[in-house]
Scaffold this motif. Structure first.
Motif, PDB file in Angstrom:
ATOM      1  N   ASN A 155      14.882   1.054   4.398  1.00 31.67           N
ATOM      2  CA  ASN A 155      14.213  -0.155   4.887  1.00 31.67           C
ATOM      3  C   ASN A 155      13.925  -0.058   6.374  1.00 31.67           C
ATOM      4  N   ARG A 156      14.841   0.502   7.112  1.00 34.55           N
ATOM      5  CA  ARG A 156      14.673   0.567   8.562  1.00 34.55           C
ATOM      6  C   ARG A 156      13.550   1.521   8.963  1.00 34.55           C
ATOM      7  N   VAL A 157      13.524   2.728   8.401  1.00 29.65           N
ATOM      8  CA  VAL A 157      12.447   3.642   8.787  1.00 29.65           C
ATOM      9  C   VAL A 157      11.093   3.144   8.275  1.00 29.65           C
ATOM     10  N   VAL A 158      11.084   2.521   7.106  1.00 29.32           N
ATOM     11  CA  VAL A 158       9.833   1.972   6.582  1.00 29.32           C
ATOM     12  C   VAL A 158       9.316   0.855   7.484  1.00 29.32           C
ATOM     13  N   ASN A 159      10.199  -0.007   7.952  1.00 32.71           N
ATOM     14  CA  ASN A 159       9.763  -1.077   8.846  1.00 32.71           C
ATOM     15  C   ASN A 159       9.138  -0.532  10.136  1.00 32.71           C
ATOM     16  N   VAL A 160       9.564   0.649  10.552  1.00 31.82           N
ATOM     17  CA  VAL A 160       9.006   1.239  11.763  1.00 31.82           C
ATOM     18  C   VAL A 160       7.653   1.887  11.486  1.00 31.82           C
ATOM     19  N   PHE A 161       7.548   2.645  10.391  1.00 31.33           N
ATOM     20  CA  PHE A 161       6.412   3.550  10.230  1.00 31.33           C
ATOM     21  C   PHE A 161       5.380   3.150   9.173  1.00 31.33           C
ATOM     22  N   LEU A 162       5.687   2.215   8.298  1.00 32.83           N
ATOM     23  CA  LEU A 162       4.728   1.829   7.267  1.00 32.83           C
ATOM     24  C   LEU A 162       4.330   0.364   7.417  1.00 32.83           C
ATOM     25  N   ARG A 163       3.204   0.020   6.831  1.00 33.38           N
ATOM     26  CA  ARG A 163       2.740  -1.355   6.870  1.00 33.38           C
ATOM     27  C   ARG A 163       3.439  -2.158   5.782  1.00 33.38           C
ATOM     28  N   ASP A 164       3.101  -3.416   5.662  1.00 31.26           N
ATOM     29  CA  ASP A 164       3.849  -4.301   4.778  1.00 31.26           C
ATOM     30  C   ASP A 164       3.596  -4.071   3.297  1.00 31.26           C
ATOM     31  N   SER A 165       2.509  -3.398   2.941  1.00 28.60           N
ATOM     32  CA  SER A 165       2.139  -3.233   1.540  1.00 28.60           C
ATOM     33  C   SER A 165       2.068  -1.763   1.171  1.00 28.60           C
ATOM     34  N   PRO A 166       2.456  -1.400  -0.059  1.00 27.25           N
ATOM     35  CA  PRO A 166       2.311  -0.010  -0.504  1.00 27.25           C
ATOM     36  C   PRO A 166       0.874   0.379  -0.799  1.00 27.25           C
ATOM     37  N   PHE A 167      -0.038  -0.592  -0.808  1.00 25.65           N
ATOM     38  CA  PHE A 167      -1.434  -0.299  -1.109  1.00 25.65           C
ATOM     39  C   PHE A 167      -2.221  -0.128   0.183  1.00 25.65           C
ATOM     40  N   PRO A 168      -3.216   0.760   0.176  1.00 22.78           N
ATOM     41  CA  PRO A 168      -4.028   0.964   1.388  1.00 22.78           C
ATOM     42  C   PRO A 168      -4.700  -0.323   1.844  1.00 22.78           C
ATOM     43  N   THR A 169      -5.061  -0.365   3.092  1.00 21.24           N
ATOM     44  CA  THR A 169      -5.625  -1.591   3.657  1.00 21.24           C
ATOM     45  C   THR A 169      -6.950  -1.975   3.011  1.00 21.24           C
ATOM     46  N   HIS A 170      -7.646  -1.006   2.400  1.00 21.74           N
ATOM     47  CA  HIS A 170      -8.949  -1.335   1.815  1.00 21.74           C
ATOM     48  C   HIS A 170      -8.843  -1.959   0.423  1.00 21.74           C
ATOM     49  N   VAL A 171      -7.644  -1.997  -0.168  1.00 19.86           N
ATOM     50  CA  VAL A 171      -7.495  -2.592  -1.501  1.00 19.86           C
ATOM     51  C   VAL A 171      -7.534  -4.115  -1.362  1.00 19.86           C
ATOM     52  N   PRO A 172      -8.466  -4.795  -2.033  1.00 16.64           N
ATOM     53  CA  PRO A 172      -8.570  -6.254  -1.884  1.00 16.64           C
ATOM     54  C   PRO A 172      -7.395  -6.979  -2.525  1.00 16.64           C
ATOM     55  N   GLU A 173      -7.064  -8.151  -2.003  1.00 14.98           N
ATOM     56  CA  GLU A 173      -5.960  -8.939  -2.537  1.00 14.98           C
ATOM     57  C   GLU A 173      -6.149  -9.248  -4.018  1.00 14.98           C
ATOM     58  N   SER A 174      -7.387  -9.467  -4.438  1.00 19.38           N
ATOM     59  CA  SER A 174      -7.645  -9.812  -5.835  1.00 19.38           C
ATOM     60  C   SER A 174      -7.276  -8.692  -6.796  1.00 19.38           C
ATOM     61  N   ALA A 175      -7.253  -7.437  -6.301  1.00 19.15           N
ATOM     62  CA  ALA A 175      -6.941  -6.293  -7.160  1.00 19.15           C
ATOM     63  C   ALA A 175      -5.442  -5.974  -7.199  1.00 19.15           C
ATOM     64  N   LYS A 176      -4.677  -6.554  -6.298  1.00 22.00           N
ATOM     65  CA  LYS A 176      -3.280  -6.146  -6.173  1.00 22.00           C
ATOM     66  C   LYS A 176      -2.392  -6.551  -7.354  1.00 22.00           C
ATOM     67  N   PRO A 177      -2.562  -7.711  -7.982  1.00 21.00           N
ATOM     68  CA  PRO A 177      -1.694  -8.009  -9.137  1.00 21.00           C
ATOM     69  C   PRO A 177      -1.788  -6.954 -10.235  1.00 21.00           C
ATOM     70  N   LYS A 178      -3.009  -6.539 -10.597  1.00 19.13           N
ATOM     71  CA  LYS A 178      -3.179  -5.493 -11.600  1.00 19.13           C
ATOM     72  C   LYS A 178      -2.613  -4.171 -11.101  1.00 19.13           C
ATOM     73  N   ALA A 179      -2.871  -3.855  -9.826  1.00 19.58           N
ATOM     74  CA  ALA A 179      -2.367  -2.601  -9.266  1.00 19.58           C
ATOM     75  C   ALA A 179      -0.851  -2.569  -9.256  1.00 19.58           C
ATOM     76  N   ARG A 180      -0.212  -3.711  -8.964  1.00 17.31           N
ATOM     77  CA  ARG A 180       1.259  -3.767  -8.982  1.00 17.31           C
ATOM     78  C   ARG A 180       1.804  -3.470 -10.376  1.00 17.31           C
ATOM     79  N   LYS A 181       1.161  -4.042 -11.375  1.00 15.46           N
ATOM     80  CA  LYS A 181       1.620  -3.820 -12.753  1.00 15.46           C
ATOM     81  C   LYS A 181       1.506  -2.349 -13.128  1.00 15.46           C
ATOM     82  N   VAL A 182       0.380  -1.749 -12.782  1.00  9.91           N
ATOM     83  CA  VAL A 182       0.177  -0.341 -13.113  1.00  9.91           C
ATOM     84  C   VAL A 182       1.123   0.543 -12.312  1.00  9.91           C
TER      85      VAL A 182
END
Length: 340
Positions: A155-182
């Motif tokens: 958690n600590r290294v991720v908080n330093v080096f990664l953004r808040d979401s595992p999906f790239p910034t170009h993935v729209p919010e509307s697509a994330k529920p399906k992407a999370r399931k997959v």
């Protein structure tokens, strides 16, 4: 087809790694290539929280070894129980990336038992006052405590080096529920887990320190953490000034897991005791260890302006993160011993 696209999207999210450059899969050689192959084989994709360590091959191997031998490898505790612990710890540490990934993996595991007791245990055990022995059979404790300690690190290294979401910034919010399931389905694809111990040869043998007493009943877990601890300690000697290491250890020796404060003013007084040349590293190391969610770009940039390259930055963050995780391990071990 869809799982392959989701894997590709998550791999692309490596481009969103902050502050450092990640070694591309096609450019990986030596130990980095060996770790990458195991990660893709056993985790299902090149996980950014592990790959972010690639500027420091030994630290990369250490981070993978503790993750694989606790969360993924076959053991007494099932994958759902381990994911519940990972999710709870990540919530306690305000790590939205890890909470999202492991929450979606847990949700995708079929016929999983109610995870609430383990998730609550993991959250509450993030402080010494709330620590207790893991619920369930005692023989599961080394694996569950191992997952908890591993995620206090991650958690600590991720908080330093990664953004808040595992999906790239170009993935729209509307697509994330399906992407999370997959993605959850992709990540839990081998719920039974790979064979224990296969990652151990990535790192040289090391003695098992006293603060790993909680892991002793599980040789693979104990060996993984001993070797990882030694590798990250060596990284700390390379990349963290001795005065900074002493300061962090001193603060952690009396830390009980509670947040140090809403602002970062708490860090100013201890950092002022350091030589001027060490203050940027000291500030980052202390905040990573005690409140990694408070790390900001300016704090990291200050260390880089002082001369830190990618390897130094990864090793500083890794050393501080593991120092805090080991401190949590001490009170989890005490709680387990008291319950025995």
């Amino acid at each position: 087809m869809i799982p392959s696209l989701v894997r590709f999207a998550v791999r692309r999210s490596l481009n969103d790694t902050r502050h450092i450059r990640v070694v591309k899969r096609r450019h990986a050689t030596g130990l980095v290539a060996d770790v990458y192959r195991q990660v893709e084989r056993d985790f299902g994709m090149l996980a950014p929280p592990t790959a972010l360590h690639s500027a420091s091959p030994g630290t990369l191997a250490a981070s993978w070894t503790i993750l694989r031998e606790t969360l993924l490898a076959q053991g007494v505790a099932d994958r759902a129980a381990k994911e519940a612990v990972a999710t709870g710890v990540s919530a306690a540490n305000s790590c939205p990336y890890c909470a999202d990934v492991h929450g979606m993996t847990l949700a995708a595991i079929p016929d999983a038992a109610d995870p609430s007791a383990l998730t609550s245990w993991a959250r509450e055990s993030a402080t010494a006052a709330g620590a207790s022995s893991p619920p369930g059979p005692a023989e599961q404790s080394p694996e569950l405590i191992g997952v908890a300690v591993a995620f206090h690190y991650y958690n600590r290294v991720v908080n330093v080096f990664l953004r808040d979401s595992p999906f790239p910034t170009h993935v729209p919010e509307s697509a994330k529920p399906k992407a999370r399931k997959v993605l959850g389905g992709v990540l839990r694809r081998s719920v039974a887990g790979p064979r224990p111990g296969d990652s151990l040869d990535l790192l040289p043998p090391a003695p098992v320190p006293a603060d790993l007493a909680w892991a002793a009943p599980n040789p693979a877990v104990a060996t993984a953490f001993a070797r990882a601890y030694a590798a990250v300690d060596a990284a700390g000697i390379r990349s963290v000034p001795a005065r900074v290491r002493d300061l962090v250890h001193g603060r952690l020796s009396v830390w009980d897991g509670r947040p140090p404060g809403l602002s970062r003013s708490w860090v100013d007084e201890p950092v002022a005791t350091l030589p001027a040349a060490d203050q940027a590293a000291g500030r980052l190391a202390l905040v990573v260890a005690l409140a990694s969610y408070q790390v900001d770009d300016g704090m990291v940039d200050e260390v880089k302006r002082a001369g830190a390259d990618d390897a130094t930055l990864v090793e500083l963050a890794a050393w501080a993160s593991l120092a805090a995780a080991r401190r949590v391990g001490t009170w989890l071990a005490e709680a387990r011993a008291a319950a025995a």
